[in-house]
Scaffold this motif. Structure first.
Motif, short mmCIF file in Angstrom:
data_model
loop_
_atom_site.label_atom_id
_atom_site.label_comp_id
_atom_site.label_asym_id
_atom_site.label_seq_id
_atom_site.Cartn_x
_atom_site.Cartn_y
_atom_site.Cartn_z
N LEU A 160 -12.33 6.17 8.04
CA LEU A 160 -12.30 4.89 7.34
C LEU A 160 -13.32 3.92 7.91
O LEU A 160 -13.61 3.92 9.10
N ARG A 161 -13.85 3.08 7.04
CA ARG A 161 -14.72 2.00 7.49
C ARG A 161 -13.91 0.79 7.93
O ARG A 161 -14.29 0.06 8.84
N ALA A 162 -12.79 0.57 7.23
CA ALA A 162 -12.00 -0.63 7.52
C ALA A 162 -10.58 -0.47 7.00
O ALA A 162 -10.30 0.38 6.14
N LEU A 163 -9.70 -1.31 7.52
CA LEU A 163 -8.34 -1.45 7.03
C LEU A 163 -8.11 -2.92 6.69
O LEU A 163 -8.59 -3.81 7.40
N TYR A 220 -1.53 -1.02 4.75
CA TYR A 220 -2.94 -1.35 4.65
C TYR A 220 -3.62 -0.71 3.44
O TYR A 220 -3.27 0.41 3.04
N ASP A 221 -4.59 -1.44 2.90
CA ASP A 221 -5.56 -0.83 2.01
C ASP A 221 -6.63 -0.19 2.88
O ASP A 221 -7.09 -0.78 3.87
N ARG A 222 -7.05 1.02 2.48
CA ARG A 222 -8.03 1.76 3.28
C ARG A 222 -9.40 1.67 2.62
O ARG A 222 -9.57 2.05 1.46
N ILE A 223 -10.36 1.17 3.33
CA ILE A 223 -11.73 1.03 2.83
C ILE A 223 -12.57 2.15 3.43
O ILE A 223 -12.77 2.21 4.65
N GLU A 246 -2.33 1.85 -0.77
CA GLU A 246 -1.05 2.52 -0.59
C GLU A 246 0.00 1.85 -1.47
O GLU A 246 -0.03 0.63 -1.65
N PRO A 247 0.93 2.63 -2.04
CA PRO A 247 2.00 2.01 -2.82
C PRO A 247 2.85 1.11 -1.95
O PRO A 247 3.07 1.39 -0.77
N ALA A 248 3.29 0.00 -2.53
CA ALA A 248 4.14 -0.94 -1.80
C ALA A 248 5.45 -0.27 -1.44
O ALA A 248 6.02 0.48 -2.24
N ARG A 249 5.92 -0.55 -0.22
CA ARG A 249 7.19 0.02 0.19
C ARG A 249 8.34 -0.83 -0.32
O ARG A 249 8.21 -2.04 -0.49
#
Length: 528
Positions: free
Chosen positions: A438-441, A503-506, A524-527
């Motif tokens: 990943l580049r970022a979270l 997190y969203d994964r970039i 990611e789907p919301a928990r």
């Protein structure tokens, strides 16, 4: 210990990144600040095998708040053996509660012992930090050049920027004016008429130190604090010998100190009624040292013990009872020439004003210098109150991690414990980036909201909320965005590992001028 210089990180200029040909030095991680948080982050990075980093410090030396606060009597109110890194115990603390010079010297030794000097960039004030979606990195402007970094660690701390009230007439005051965190050691207080504004942790240390030398001392007190006796003493040479020869003995003492404070947390956050006994001891402390009933009444709080920070001193009340001290049970309203005027209308002629009025805690100035993915600054994002995921990351600010972020402060234990927990989170964050390519979270808004909703739910029954006071723990909206409403062990469990579902994964950089494309982000789907 001699200073050991190490080769600096790989900070070769990155061609074409800066307009006008100004070189931009790129690093994997840039850390802002060199107090406990910044130096701790630097040590942890090296332990994780990350050597491509810099520590950007605006001052000319390390130490953070323990460098800046050098006022007379400055000392810690957490026991020395707990107020230090677990990975760097100091067997030679001279007292059970250490003074500012010893703590600052300890931090200088940390910089030497862990070969951090080559990573330090002193007198490099961060003027601006902006997330560059096109490059998936942070672009930093400092007072001495430009940097870029994959990950930005803001370890500025909440006790960095002094808060001085904007008082009518203050600019025209003909005498000396300074804040406790910017003490003017060149000004001689002997025989002077001195106003001390504030009755927090710094004031109760300053007042007993300067009272014997000043001609007159006027203390402006908006709200009296609860003050407990300070159980301080010299640590004997025999004890220090044992700690050096038998490290397990020092570890056992640290564990005992930590356990006691963990046990006390329950009274602050769940059962404030249990604090009645401690309040009775604090009341007895006033009665023993202040015989004048009118003064005693002014110094007795009308709120529950623990609602505001509990202070420690054996000399504060005796100093206030001296004939050259006036305690004004009111804040300072204005300044007229050399006359200071209290909110109750009383007036006093003074030669110097010392502000012991704390810091910008819930409105940290660094927030206006950090700009996230949306083009909004952290200050704009926090205009309705500070909030972060696990006190460390902020939605919309990819790859920004805070050390001592929102709701990570403590009311009765060592902040170093919280810092080390956040360093665990930082280490796992970097490992997660590498492990998943990943580049970022970027913390999702939902995860951050759920975390903060739970923190505020826990806050409702704490003494800081129910105790009947106004404190610097609260922001302008009355929310406690400063303290952690549980134990340090609980926080350590919550920050031991990154939960990628938060997190969203970039994965890739975005096209220039655009936010990351949908294909570049794994949401990611919301928990539930």
């Amino acid at each position: 210990m001699a200073r050991s210089e190490t080769p600096g990180p790989a900070t070769a200029p990155t061609p074409g990144d800066a307009p006008g040909g100004e070189p931009v030095r790129h690093v994997r991680v840039a850390v802002i600040g060199s107090g406990f948080g910044g130096l701790g982050a630097a040590v942890r990075l090296r332990q994780e095998g990350v050597t491509d980093f810099v520590v950007l410090e605006r001052a000319a030396s390390v130490g953070g708040t323990w460098r800046d606060n050098s006022y007379p009597g400055c000392a810690c109110d957490v026991p020395s053996h707990l107020y230090s890194f677990s990975f760097a115990p100091n067997p030679d603390w001279p007292r059970t509660f250490s003074g500012q010079p010893e703590i600052r010297a300890y931090l200088e030794r940390i910089a030497d012992r862990f070969d951090l000097r080559g990573h330090l960039r002193l007198e490099h004030e961060v003027l601006a930090a902006r997330w560059d979606a096109a490059a998936a990195r942070w672009q930093l402007e400092t007072s001495r050049g430009r940097y870029s970094a994959d990950v930005l660690v803001a370890a500025c701390g909440p006790l960095s920027d002094p808060a001085v009230p904007d008082l009518p007439g203050l600019a025209e005051f003909p005498g000396e004016v300074f804040h406790s965190a910017r003490w003017d050691h060149g000004y001689d207080l002997a025989g002077k008429r001195v106003a001390v504004v504030g009755t927090g942790a710094s004031a109760i240390q300053i007042v007993p130190m300067i009272q014997p030398q000043v001609g007159r001392l006027v203390l402006f007190q908006r709200t009296p604090p609860w003050v407990m006796p300070r159980m301080d003493r010299d640590i004997t040479s025999a004890e220090r010998w044992v700690y050096r020869r038998v490290p397990a003995a020092q570890r056992a003492l640290r564990t005992a100190l930590w356990t006691l404070r963990e046990y006390q947390v329950g009274a602050f956050v769940k059962r404030p009624g249990l604090l009645r006994a401690a309040q009775a001891l604090a009341k007895r402390n006033i009665d023993q040292h202040v015989k004048d009933p009118a003064l005693r009444a002014r110094l007795t709080p009308d709120y529950r013990f623990g609602c505001k920070r509990v202070l420690l001193s054996n000399t504060y009340y005796p100093a206030l009872a001296q004939p050259n001290v006036d305690v004004v049970a009111s804040g300072l309203r204005e300044v007229r020439g050399s006359t200071v005027v209290a909110a109750d209308g009383t007036e006093h002629e003074v030669d110097a004003i010392v502000f012991s009025t704390g810091f910008h805690v819930t409105d940290m100035p660094i927030g206006s210098r950090i700009t996230g993915a949306s083009g909004r600054t952290l200050a704009e994002e926090w205009k309705d109150g500070m909030a972060a995921l696990r006190g460390t990351t902020v939605s919309g600010f990819p790859n920004l991690l805070m050390v001592i972020g929102p709701n990570t402060g403590l009311g009765n234990s060592s902040m170093v414990l919280m810092i080390e927990s956040q360093l665990n989170y930082l280490a796992d964050y970097l490992r997660s980036l590498d492990a998943h390519g990943l580049r970022a979270l970027d913390a999702t808004p939902g995860a951050q909201r759920r975390w903060n909703d739970e923190v505020q739910r826990r806050m409702t029954r704490t003494v800081w909320t129910t105790g009947g006071c106004q404190s610097w723990y609260l922001d302008a909206n009355g929310r406690n965005t400063s303290l952690w409403p549980s134990t340090t062990a609980h926080f350590r469990r919550e920050t031991r590992r990154i939960d990628l579902s938060e997190y969203d994964r970039i994965r890739d950089a975005a096209p220039a001028g655009n936010p990351p494309a949908a294909s570049a982000v794994d949401a990611e789907p919301a928990r539930a």
